[in-house]
Structures are given as structure tokens and as C-alpha cells.
Write a protein that holds these residues in place. Structure first.
Motif, PDB file in Angstrom:
ATOM      1  N   GLY A 113      39.671  17.129  37.752  1.00 14.74           N
ATOM      2  CA  GLY A 113      40.812  17.897  37.850  1.00 14.74           C
ATOM      3  C   GLY A 113      40.637  19.272  37.607  1.00 14.74           C
ATOM      4  O   GLY A 113      41.424  20.134  37.531  1.00 14.74           O
ATOM      5  N   GLY A 114      39.351  20.004  37.134  1.00  7.46           N
ATOM      6  CA  GLY A 114      39.116  21.275  36.771  1.00  7.46           C
ATOM      7  C   GLY A 114      38.540  21.946  37.805  1.00  7.46           C
ATOM      8  O   GLY A 114      37.651  21.458  38.896  1.00  7.46           O
ATOM      9  N   GLU A 115      38.768  23.199  38.004  1.00  6.32           N
ATOM     10  CA  GLU A 115      38.189  24.094  38.928  1.00  6.32           C
ATOM     11  C   GLU A 115      37.933  25.629  38.413  1.00  6.32           C
ATOM     12  O   GLU A 115      38.875  26.074  37.553  1.00  6.32           O
ATOM     13  N   ILE A 116      36.792  26.046  38.671  1.00  4.69           N
ATOM     14  CA  ILE A 116      36.340  27.515  38.282  1.00  4.69           C
ATOM     15  C   ILE A 116      36.195  28.171  39.491  1.00  4.69           C
ATOM     16  O   ILE A 116      35.511  27.955  40.336  1.00  4.69           O
ATOM     17  N   TRP A 117      37.129  29.371  39.579  1.00  4.69           N
ATOM     18  CA  TRP A 117      36.784  30.172  40.965  1.00  4.69           C
ATOM     19  C   TRP A 117      36.382  31.709  40.484  1.00  4.69           C
ATOM     20  O   TRP A 117      37.149  32.343  39.341  1.00  4.69           O
ATOM     21  N   GLY A 118      35.742  32.389  41.112  1.00  3.98           N
ATOM     22  CA  GLY A 118      35.268  33.812  41.122  1.00  3.98           C
ATOM     23  C   GLY A 118      35.433  34.517  42.217  1.00  3.98           C
ATOM     24  O   GLY A 118      34.961  33.780  43.663  1.00  3.98           O
ATOM     25  N   ASN A 119      36.136  35.481  42.379  1.00  2.00           N
ATOM     26  CA  ASN A 119      36.198  36.347  43.795  1.00  2.00           C
ATOM     27  C   ASN A 119      35.426  37.762  43.510  1.00  2.00           C
ATOM     28  O   ASN A 119      35.905  38.575  42.598  1.00  2.00           O
ATOM     29  N   LEU A 120      34.430  38.084  44.492  1.00  2.00           N
ATOM     30  CA  LEU A 120      33.906  39.217  44.450  1.00  2.00           C
ATOM     31  C   LEU A 120      34.288  40.196  45.541  1.00  2.00           C
ATOM     32  O   LEU A 120      34.301  39.723  46.502  1.00  2.00           O
TER      33      LEU A 120
ATOM     34  N   ARG B 229      38.390  54.999  48.648  1.00  2.00           N
ATOM     35  CA  ARG B 229      37.140  55.738  48.480  1.00  2.00           C
ATOM     36  C   ARG B 229      36.593  55.770  49.715  1.00  2.00           C
ATOM     37  O   ARG B 229      36.570  54.857  50.466  1.00  2.00           O
ATOM     38  N   ALA B 230      35.602  56.925  49.989  1.00  2.00           N
ATOM     39  CA  ALA B 230      34.956  57.135  51.256  1.00  2.00           C
ATOM     40  C   ALA B 230      33.818  56.007  51.362  1.00  2.00           C
ATOM     41  O   ALA B 230      33.502  55.710  52.440  1.00  2.00           O
ATOM     42  N   HIS B 231      33.249  55.622  49.979  1.00  2.00           N
ATOM     43  CA  HIS B 231      32.107  54.895  50.278  1.00  2.00           C
ATOM     44  C   HIS B 231      32.344  53.330  49.720  1.00  2.00           C
ATOM     45  O   HIS B 231      33.382  53.325  48.903  1.00  2.00           O
ATOM     46  N   PRO B 232      31.741  52.631  50.203  1.00  2.07           N
ATOM     47  CA  PRO B 232      32.320  51.121  49.657  1.00  2.07           C
ATOM     48  C   PRO B 232      31.738  50.823  48.179  1.00  2.07           C
ATOM     49  O   PRO B 232      30.835  51.359  47.631  1.00  2.07           O
ATOM     50  N   TYR B 233      32.860  50.162  47.539  1.00  3.41           N
ATOM     51  CA  TYR B 233      32.637  49.969  46.259  1.00  3.41           C
ATOM     52  C   TYR B 233      32.978  48.405  45.643  1.00  3.41           C
ATOM     53  O   TYR B 233      33.705  47.919  46.525  1.00  3.41           O
ATOM     54  N   THR B 234      32.491  47.724  44.664  1.00  2.69           N
ATOM     55  CA  THR B 234      32.607  46.207  44.623  1.00  2.69           C
ATOM     56  C   THR B 234      33.374  46.127  43.351  1.00  2.69           C
ATOM     57  O   THR B 234      33.090  46.991  42.217  1.00  2.69           O
ATOM     58  N   ARG B 235      34.134  45.078  43.093  1.00  2.00           N
ATOM     59  CA  ARG B 235      34.579  44.439  41.744  1.00  2.00           C
ATOM     60  C   ARG B 235      34.927  43.216  41.808  1.00  2.00           C
ATOM     61  O   ARG B 235      34.965  42.508  42.896  1.00  2.00           O
ATOM     62  N   ILE B 236      34.929  42.475  40.759  1.00  2.00           N
ATOM     63  CA  ILE B 236      35.476  41.028  40.395  1.00  2.00           C
ATOM     64  C   ILE B 236      36.952  41.200  40.586  1.00  2.00           C
ATOM     65  O   ILE B 236      37.722  41.715  39.507  1.00  2.00           O
ATOM     66  N   ALA B 237      37.313  40.797  41.742  1.00  4.92           N
ATOM     67  CA  ALA B 237      38.635  40.484  41.787  1.00  4.92           C
ATOM     68  C   ALA B 237      39.540  39.295  41.102  1.00  4.92           C
ATOM     69  O   ALA B 237      40.416  39.651  40.328  1.00  4.92           O
ATOM     70  N   ARG B 238      38.870  38.269  40.968  1.00  2.00           N
ATOM     71  CA  ARG B 238      39.414  37.232  40.345  1.00  2.00           C
ATOM     72  C   ARG B 238      38.329  36.062  39.561  1.00  2.00           C
ATOM     73  O   ARG B 238      37.154  36.367  40.121  1.00  2.00           O
ATOM     74  N   LEU B 239      38.604  35.724  38.540  1.00  2.65           N
ATOM     75  CA  LEU B 239      37.804  34.953  37.712  1.00  2.65           C
ATOM     76  C   LEU B 239      38.655  34.056  36.923  1.00  2.65           C
ATOM     77  O   LEU B 239      39.169  34.403  35.722  1.00  2.65           O
ATOM     78  N   PHE B 240      38.783  32.834  37.177  1.00  2.00           N
ATOM     79  CA  PHE B 240      40.080  32.113  36.685  1.00  2.00           C
ATOM     80  C   PHE B 240      39.564  30.411  36.641  1.00  2.00           C
ATOM     81  O   PHE B 240      38.854  30.142  37.270  1.00  2.00           O
ATOM     82  N   VAL B 241      40.222  29.949  35.716  1.00  2.00           N
ATOM     83  CA  VAL B 241      40.063  28.203  35.596  1.00  2.00           C
ATOM     84  C   VAL B 241      41.346  27.753  35.923  1.00  2.00           C
ATOM     85  O   VAL B 241      42.559  27.969  35.540  1.00  2.00           O
ATOM     86  N   ARG B 242      41.254  26.895  36.900  1.00  2.00           N
ATOM     87  CA  ARG B 242      42.598  25.909  36.809  1.00  2.00           C
ATOM     88  C   ARG B 242      42.315  24.413  36.710  1.00  2.00           C
ATOM     89  O   ARG B 242      41.266  23.742  37.008  1.00  2.00           O
ATOM     90  N   GLN B 243      43.282  23.828  35.970  1.00  5.11           N
ATOM     91  CA  GLN B 243      43.244  22.529  35.439  1.00  5.11           C
ATOM     92  C   GLN B 243      44.562  21.611  35.932  1.00  5.11           C
ATOM     93  O   GLN B 243      45.525  22.060  35.822  1.00  5.11           O
ATOM     94  N   THR B 244      44.209  20.616  36.680  1.00  7.93           N
ATOM     95  CA  THR B 244      45.444  19.843  37.290  1.00  7.93           C
ATOM     96  C   THR B 244      45.420  18.584  36.515  1.00  7.93           C
ATOM     97  O   THR B 244      44.325  17.694  36.549  1.00  7.93           O
ATOM     98  N   PHE B 245      46.522  18.207  36.259  1.00 11.83           N
ATOM     99  CA  PHE B 245      46.626  16.708  35.586  1.00 11.83           C
ATOM    100  C   PHE B 245      47.908  15.790  36.213  1.00 11.83           C
ATOM    101  O   PHE B 245      49.053  16.378  36.508  1.00 11.83           O
TER     102      PHE B 245
END
Length: 457
Positions: free
Chosen positions: A98-105, A132-148
Motif C-alpha cells: 500500500g505504500g509509494e515513495i515518489w521523487g520528481n526532478l 532564467r535564460a539558462h537551464p536549472y534543476t530543482r527537486i519538485a516533489r518528494l513524497f510518501v503515499r500510503q493507501t489502506f
């Protein structure tokens, strides 16, 4: 109507396609019998891990328009272009039942027209406020989901972005915590919610009055609980605000926060699915009163500035969200929103009242299964106190022409045609007409044409 008279080519083309579906819609007054609905659904194959990618490039242009004056946050009246590009890597894993861990870069590059300023219903919902004129990166999402699972009939989760293929039941509890976008959970709508795939305008992809907690890229830290029972769902969440309104930095201790609650009822009408969502939210943080800022401006002879009169306050709001399939491949939608217009907006945009309505049609109706055409109309309002503030030289999150002697409602028409070029690849032609941009009847209308290329795997 003025707005219809000035529709661009893409808007007219979209309306013609919609008009062309009218005879077919009439034939569907009695819904077609769908054999698949009578057959048992094939169970989803559970996933233990998954990764996906998306990339979206949006090129926009508007020609010169009438402008009696302009200010710091105005659309420039000269012909203007903008180009934004973003790409995302989604990675998810199932560490336990039932658990999920997701990360988005995510990677960002480019500027939306006028660097995301000029209209409360801004024209690029995929463009970050930080260009910004030049590309840059960030961690957009980092979450845990639990379904019962709580039992009931099967309601499997199909594999999707930030969702593993999973067998589950209709009755369930879902807990989510971490870094995410509030609208991942709240104010969702099948037909108007994704600027990478459907509408581009900020006040079409969500209720303009939903001043949801977020940094300048649209993400925040928080937690939400969802309880699904039969055709009902109830959701509640608490989320971190920026250190001051419209800032890139979130508070470190949730000393400023937002609480959101939503009730959803799903149903079928003449055999077609639909849903209604009613929600309320309260924002708690340091906010300035519009009228306090105007009074200070009169006393000092300087432009009004809510930053000078901020104190800890509450700012409530509500929204209503409706979606309904009316025929095979044809859906309609609408939203209404209202919030406390005596104080400045905190995170999203400068809208105190909003109404939207639209339609989405699948290209399957004319033999183009991968295509979609949509059209929407939005009316945004700012409160009388907000009008006085803008007329006193105040700046909002996205608007501020230096003065506002002739205020009016902001009217937006948007139409798009998304062409499925291949599996996971779409090219969209979009036209937005913004009348009275930033609530100013002395400027505009602004006619924005957009070309959007989207890849998703």
C-alpha cells in the motif's frame, strides 16, 4: 460580444470543430450502450517500481495592443514573445504493501511573456514565476503515499505519473506527506487541470481564487488525508506558506500555513460519469489589508504597498468544481470561486471572484483518437478594496499597471487543439484572448497565440 469578435484563428478553428460535433451530440441524446461497461474489467498488474519522463516546450506570441498607460507589472503593449521549456524525471517505488515513495526532478529554462506578469488569469500555467535564460534543476516533489483498503468493489489505480499501477478497493483511506503541489490532491478536474496537456491559462486549470500554498515553482511541504467511501470522498490537508507573500522561500516551521478541506461526490448521468467538488480553505500568515495600504499611501504620498501594513491574519475562501461527460468523448466543466478580498492574495494570483465554464471533445468522434479540442470562458474579479489598491499604485502578485481609473472584470477566452502525433507526443495550438487584462479597461485586449509540444513516457 467584444471577446468573440476578436477571436484568433486557433479559437475560431476550435469553435468550428465543436460546432461540427453538434449533430453527433444530438444523436447521443440517448447514450450508446458500451459493451465494456458490462464486461468485467481486467485487473491492473501491480507495479513495484516505475519511472517516467515528460518534456514540454511552449512558444507564445501576442501582437501590439492598445495601452493608455502601463506599470511595473503590466503586459508590454509592444509585440512580445515568450518561450518556456521544462522536463521532469518521475521515479517511484513500492517499499511495502500500500505504500509509494515518489521523487520528481525538474529542469526549467526560459521566460513566459513579460516574465509571468500582466494578467490575473496569466497565459502560461506551465511557466514558473522564476524565469532564467539558462537551464536549472530543482527537486519538485518528494513524497510518501500510503493507501489502506477498507473493502468494497475493485477500483484499481492505473499506472500514471506519480502513481504506480495498484489493485485497490473503492472504499479506502489515502495519506500523503512530503513535498508536493496542493492541486495534485485538491481541485482536480478531468477536463481542465493540466497546462501541459489541456488549458494553459492559470484561471482555467484551477480556480483562480484557490490561493494555494506554494513556492515560486508551485510546490510546498504538507500532508493530506483522503477518505473514499462509495461515491463520496473527503479530503483535508495542511500546507506550508512562503515566508512572505509570493516568495520563493517557504517557512521552516509551518508558522504560516494553509488548511484545505474538500468534499467530492461522484455520480453517473444518463450513463456518463461526473463529479462535484466543494471545498474551503483558510490561509494564516502575515498579510496586508488593501485599505490599510491605501490609507498609508495617502498619508505618505507614496504608492500603496501591502508589505508595509502586514500582520498575522486569516484569509478564507471557497470553490465549487464540476465535471460531467455528456456524450461519449464529450465533457463539460465549470468552477466558481470566492475569497476574502479585503486582503492581499498570498501565493497564486490576484483573483477574488471567478467563474469558468468549458467543453472538451475527444478526437475519436472524427477518427482522431489521440486528438483533443477544448474551449473555455473565464471571468475574474478583484474586490473593490483591491481596485482601490491598484488605483493607488499598488502591485499584486501578477498585476499592477500603476493606476486603475476604469476597473473592469477580466474576461478570458481560450481554445486549443491538441494533435496526437504519436504515442505520448502531442502538438497543441492554443489561442487566448484576455480582455481587460489586470482588470484594466484602458488596456487590451491581448490576443495570445501559443504552440505547445509535449512528450510523455
Amino acid at each position: 460580444m467584444r471577446i468573440v469578435q476578436r477571436l484568433g484563428a486557433a479559437g475560431i478553428a476550435a469553435l468550428l470543430v465543436l460546432a461540427g460535433t453538434a449533430p453527433a451530440l444530438a444523436q447521443d441524446a440517448q447514450p450508446q450502450q458500451q459493451q465494456a461497461a458490462d464486461d468485467e474489467k481486467t485487473p491492473v498488474t501491480p507495479e513495484t517500481w516505475a519511472w517516467h519522463v515528460q518534456a514540454t516546450d511552449i512558444l507564445q506570441y501576442y501582437p501590439p495592443f492598445h495601452s493608455a498607460f502601463q506599470g511595473q507589472n503590466s503586459f508590454k503593449p509592444q509585440a512580445t514573445t515568450g518561450n518556456t521549456f521544462d522536463a521532469t524525471l518521475y521515479a517511484g517505488v513500492k517499499p511495502w504493501a500500500g505504500g509509494e515513495i515518489w521523487g520528481n526532478l525538474e529542469m526549467y529554462q526560459g521566460y513566459a511573456p513579460n516574465n509571468t506578469l500582466g494578467a490575473a488569469g496569466y497565459v502560461n500555467g506551465d511557466g514558473a514565476k522564476v524565469g532564467r535564460a539558462h537551464p536549472y534543476t530543482r527537486i519538485a516533489r518528494l513524497f510518501v503515499r500510503q493507501t489502506f483498503d477498507l473493502g468494497g468493489e475493485a477500483d484499481d489505480q492505473e499506472a500514471d505519473l506519480n502513481a504506480l499501477g495498484e489493485r485497490r478497493t473503492k472504499d479506502r483511506v489515502v495519506l500523503t506527506a512530503g513535498k508536493l503541489n496542493v492541486t495534485d490532491i485538491f481541485d482536480t478536474n478531468k477536463y481542465a487541470h493540466d497546462p501541459r496537456g489541456d488549458f494553459l491559462n492559470w484561471s482555467a486549470i484551477t480556480a483562480g481564487t484557490l490561493d494555494y500554498a506554494a513556492d515560486a515553482w508551485g510546490y510546498t511541504y504538507g500532508a493530506a488525508a483522503e477518505w473514499y467511501r462509495g461515491d463520496w470522498a473527503w479530503r483535508a490537508g495542511v500546507f506550508d506558506l512562503s515566508i512572505v507573500p509570493n516568495n520563493a522561500v517557504l517557512t521552516s516551521d509551518f508558522s504560516q500555513f494553509q488548511v484545505v478541506g474538500e468534499a467530492e461526490r461522484r455520480f453517473t448521468w444518463e450513463g456518463h460519469p461526473g463529479a462535484v467538488r466543494l471545498a474551503g480553505f483558510v490561509t494564516r500568515g502575515g498579510m496586508g489589508s488593501y485599505d490599510d495600504a491605501v490609507r498609508l499611501a495617502i498619508a505618505t504620498g507614496r504608492p500603496a504597498d501591502t508589505a508595509l501594513v502586514r500582520r498575522y491574519r486569516s484569509r478564507p475562501g471557497v470553490y465549487l468544481n464540476v465535471e460531467q461527460e455528456v456524450a461519449d468523448g464529450v465533457g463539460v466543466f465549470g468552477r466558481l470561486g470566492f475569497d476574502d478580498g479585503s486582503q492581499e492574495s498570498y501565493e497564486y494570483t490576484d483573483v477574488d471572484r471567478t467563474a469558468q465554464a468549458g467543453v472538451s471533445v475527444s478526437g475519436a468522434r472524427w477518427g482522431r483518437k489521440g486528438d483533443t479540442v477544448g474551449a473555455a470562458v473565464v471571468v475574474n474579479q478583484i474586490s473593490a478594496a483591491g481596485q482601490r489598491y491598484l488605483n493607488a499604485g499598488g502591485l499584486g502578485i501578477l498585476v499592477g499597471d500603476g493606476r486603475l481609473p476604469h476597473p473592469g472584470d477580466e474576461h478570458i477566452f481560450e481554445a486549443y487543439y491538441a494533435v496526437g502525433l504519436a504515442k505520448g507526443v502531442t502538438l497543441s495550438f492554443d489561442n487566448q484572448l484576455v480582455a481587460n487584462p489586470a482588470y484594466n479597461r484602458d488596456r487590451g485586449p491581448v490576443d495570445v497565440v501559443s504552440l505547445r509540444l509535449h512528450l510523455e513516457r
